[in-house]
Design a protein around this motif. Sequence first.
Motif, PDB file in Angstrom:
ATOM      1  N   THR A  28       0.826  -1.215   0.000  1.00 14.81           N
ATOM      2  CA  THR A  28       0.000   0.000   0.000  1.00 14.81           C
ATOM      3  C   THR A  28       0.853   1.254   0.000  1.00 14.81           C
ATOM      4  OG1 THR A  28      -0.106  -0.058   2.418  1.00 14.81           O
ATOM      5  CG2 THR A  28      -1.886  -1.144   1.223  1.00 14.81           C
ATOM      6  N   GLY A  29       2.142   1.092  -0.286  1.00 14.94           N
ATOM      7  CA  GLY A  29       3.059   2.221  -0.235  1.00 14.94           C
ATOM      8  C   GLY A  29       3.241   2.903  -1.573  1.00 14.94           C
ATOM      9  N   PRO A  30       4.203   3.817  -1.655  1.00 15.96           N
ATOM     10  CA  PRO A  30       4.405   4.611  -2.876  1.00 15.96           C
ATOM     11  C   PRO A  30       5.018   3.836  -4.029  1.00 15.96           C
ATOM     12  CG  PRO A  30       6.035   5.187  -1.229  1.00 15.96           C
ATOM     13  CD  PRO A  30       5.074   4.262  -0.558  1.00 15.96           C
ATOM     14  N   VAL A  45       6.898   3.062  -9.461  1.00 14.75           N
ATOM     15  CA  VAL A  45       5.956   3.931  -8.758  1.00 14.75           C
ATOM     16  C   VAL A  45       4.565   3.292  -8.753  1.00 14.75           C
ATOM     17  CG1 VAL A  45       4.767   6.159  -8.841  1.00 14.75           C
ATOM     18  CG2 VAL A  45       7.230   6.033  -9.276  1.00 14.75           C
ATOM     19  N   ASN A  46       3.927   3.323  -7.592  1.00 16.17           N
ATOM     20  CA  ASN A  46       2.557   2.830  -7.442  1.00 16.17           C
ATOM     21  C   ASN A  46       1.588   3.966  -7.791  1.00 16.17           C
ATOM     22  OD1 ASN A  46       0.140   1.716  -6.690  1.00 16.17           O
ATOM     23  ND2 ASN A  46       0.653   1.462  -4.519  1.00 16.17           N
ATOM     24  N   GLU A  47       0.991   3.874  -8.978  1.00 14.50           N
ATOM     25  CA  GLU A  47       0.100   4.943  -9.440  1.00 14.50           C
ATOM     26  C   GLU A  47      -1.147   5.081  -8.568  1.00 14.50           C
ATOM     27  OE1 GLU A  47       1.171   2.462 -11.267  1.00 14.50           O
ATOM     28  OE2 GLU A  47       2.376   3.264 -12.931  1.00 14.50           O
ATOM     29  N   ASP A  48      -1.494   4.015  -7.851  1.00 15.62           N
ATOM     30  CA  ASP A  48      -2.694   4.033  -7.008  1.00 15.62           C
ATOM     31  C   ASP A  48      -2.398   4.438  -5.569  1.00 15.62           C
ATOM     32  OD1 ASP A  48      -4.258   3.125  -9.160  1.00 15.62           O
ATOM     33  OD2 ASP A  48      -3.694   1.040  -8.752  1.00 15.62           O
ATOM     34  N   TYR A  49      -1.184   4.867  -5.312  1.00 14.10           N
ATOM     35  CA  TYR A  49      -0.824   5.252  -3.938  1.00 14.10           C
ATOM     36  C   TYR A  49      -1.687   6.420  -3.480  1.00 14.10           C
ATOM     37  CZ  TYR A  49       2.062   6.816  -0.005  1.00 14.10           C
ATOM     38  OH  TYR A  49       2.509   7.195   1.241  1.00 14.10           O
ATOM     39  N   TRP A  50      -2.159   6.330  -2.240  1.00 15.26           N
ATOM     40  CA  TRP A  50      -3.090   7.325  -1.707  1.00 15.26           C
ATOM     41  C   TRP A  50      -2.420   8.632  -1.296  1.00 15.26           C
ATOM     42  CZ3 TRP A  50      -1.570   8.602   3.177  1.00 15.26           C
ATOM     43  CH2 TRP A  50      -0.754   7.678   3.845  1.00 15.26           C
ATOM     44  N   GLY A  51      -1.093   8.587  -1.092  1.00 17.93           N
ATOM     45  CA  GLY A  51      -0.388   9.765  -0.589  1.00 17.93           C
ATOM     46  C   GLY A  51       0.327  10.531  -1.686  1.00 17.93           C
ATOM     47  N   ALA A  55       9.367  11.445  -5.348  1.00 18.23           N
ATOM     48  CA  ALA A  55      10.127  12.462  -6.074  1.00 18.23           C
ATOM     49  C   ALA A  55      10.907  11.864  -7.233  1.00 18.23           C
ATOM     50  CB  ALA A  55      11.083  13.170  -5.120  1.00 18.23           C
ATOM     51  N   ASN A  56      10.761  10.550  -7.469  1.00 17.78           N
ATOM     52  CA  ASN A  56      11.466   9.875  -8.550  1.00 17.78           C
ATOM     53  C   ASN A  56      10.494   8.964  -9.299  1.00 17.78           C
ATOM     54  OD1 ASN A  56      11.502   7.154  -7.099  1.00 17.78           O
ATOM     55  ND2 ASN A  56      12.613   8.452  -5.640  1.00 17.78           N
ATOM     56  N   ASN A  57      10.977   8.365 -10.371  1.00 10.59           N
ATOM     57  CA  ASN A  57      10.140   7.498 -11.204  1.00 10.59           C
ATOM     58  C   ASN A  57      10.355   6.019 -10.919  1.00 10.59           C
ATOM     59  OD1 ASN A  57       8.968   9.675 -12.648  1.00 10.59           O
ATOM     60  ND2 ASN A  57      10.845   9.840 -13.886  1.00 10.59           N
TER      61      ASN A  57
END
Length: 368
Positions: A28-30, A45-51, A55-57
Amino acid sequence: AFSGVTPVPPSAYEIGPGSFQPSSFIGTGPYKLSQIGADLVRLDVNEDYWGEAPANNGLDIQIFSSPANLFNAFRTNTVDIAYQTLDPDQISSLVREAETNNWQVEEAGSTVINYLVLNQAMEPYDNLDVRKAIASLIDRPLLNERVFQGQAEPLYSILPTSFSEYEPVFQEAYGDGDAEKAKAFLESAGFSEANPLPLEIWYISTSTTDGLAASTLEASIERQVPGLVEVTLQGVESATAFENLGDGIYPTFILNWYPDFYDVDTFIHPFLHCDEGSEETGCISGQTQAGGSFYYSDRVIDLVNQQRLESDVDARRAIIAELQQSLIEDVPYVPLWQKKDYAFSQPSVDGFSIQPTQQVLFWQLSKS
């Protein structure tokens, strides 16, 4: 070892017989795990991250087979960050060259402790005076100078110095390289030049620093008490060592401990608790058996359990102080050193820092 647990959404699992899916990764992280192998972990990168988005790809965590490979990869700009497993001479070299190459240097305290475990289920280490003699012979400042070039600090408890509960109990009780005190303990245990103490020190053979520490201890001990102690060094690969540690094969072993979470309990419970045993038999099953000391004390186990339940800060601190005193009374371990953390990053890296838990906050990293 994990620094904690993370929440998992109810939609990602079911509760019931046969529903547990240990091979299914839930995050559930970034970041999301896109690749994992023997020498590489890739995070996208987790596109569904809630937060807030990272700063990176995404990033690659490269795993090197030796400190030398990591050292060379950083010096040739093959990797952006070099952290952990570097040998002291490599660290010194990178620090010296940092200004010339515009490398960024992070120095931080560490919670990783290094210690000598003493097997109380094996003669003559079942003799308390023998264990006290060994504790008296350890010269920590010498280890820091010769092995770590000042990149560590002497450790006098199983707690890291970064915890306010830390007390330098071994320094007060046994000092550093106190030959006269060691001779008295050895004499009390029945050892002499005609009957020297056989001291077998095991270490992880792939660890340059542990091997050098073992050699330094050997030379130091034999110089302090010539003819009274015969030191033998034995190296073994880590997988074999940890497979056999709980079987009581090793009389002593230089080990380190990486905490599972940032609390004193992660240093107290694994070192002092036992599930099954007695003061006559030692630990038959439990933490101290698995850790190779086979230490057992009803009083200490009660205190370990009490500190886990105690909610009053001062009362818990008093219990932890008592537990540290038990270490110098029973000497199941001899604390040795606590390394400082060094990390190096290329000039183009921004947002890099080391947390007190030794974690790196990946989502803050960026390149300019």
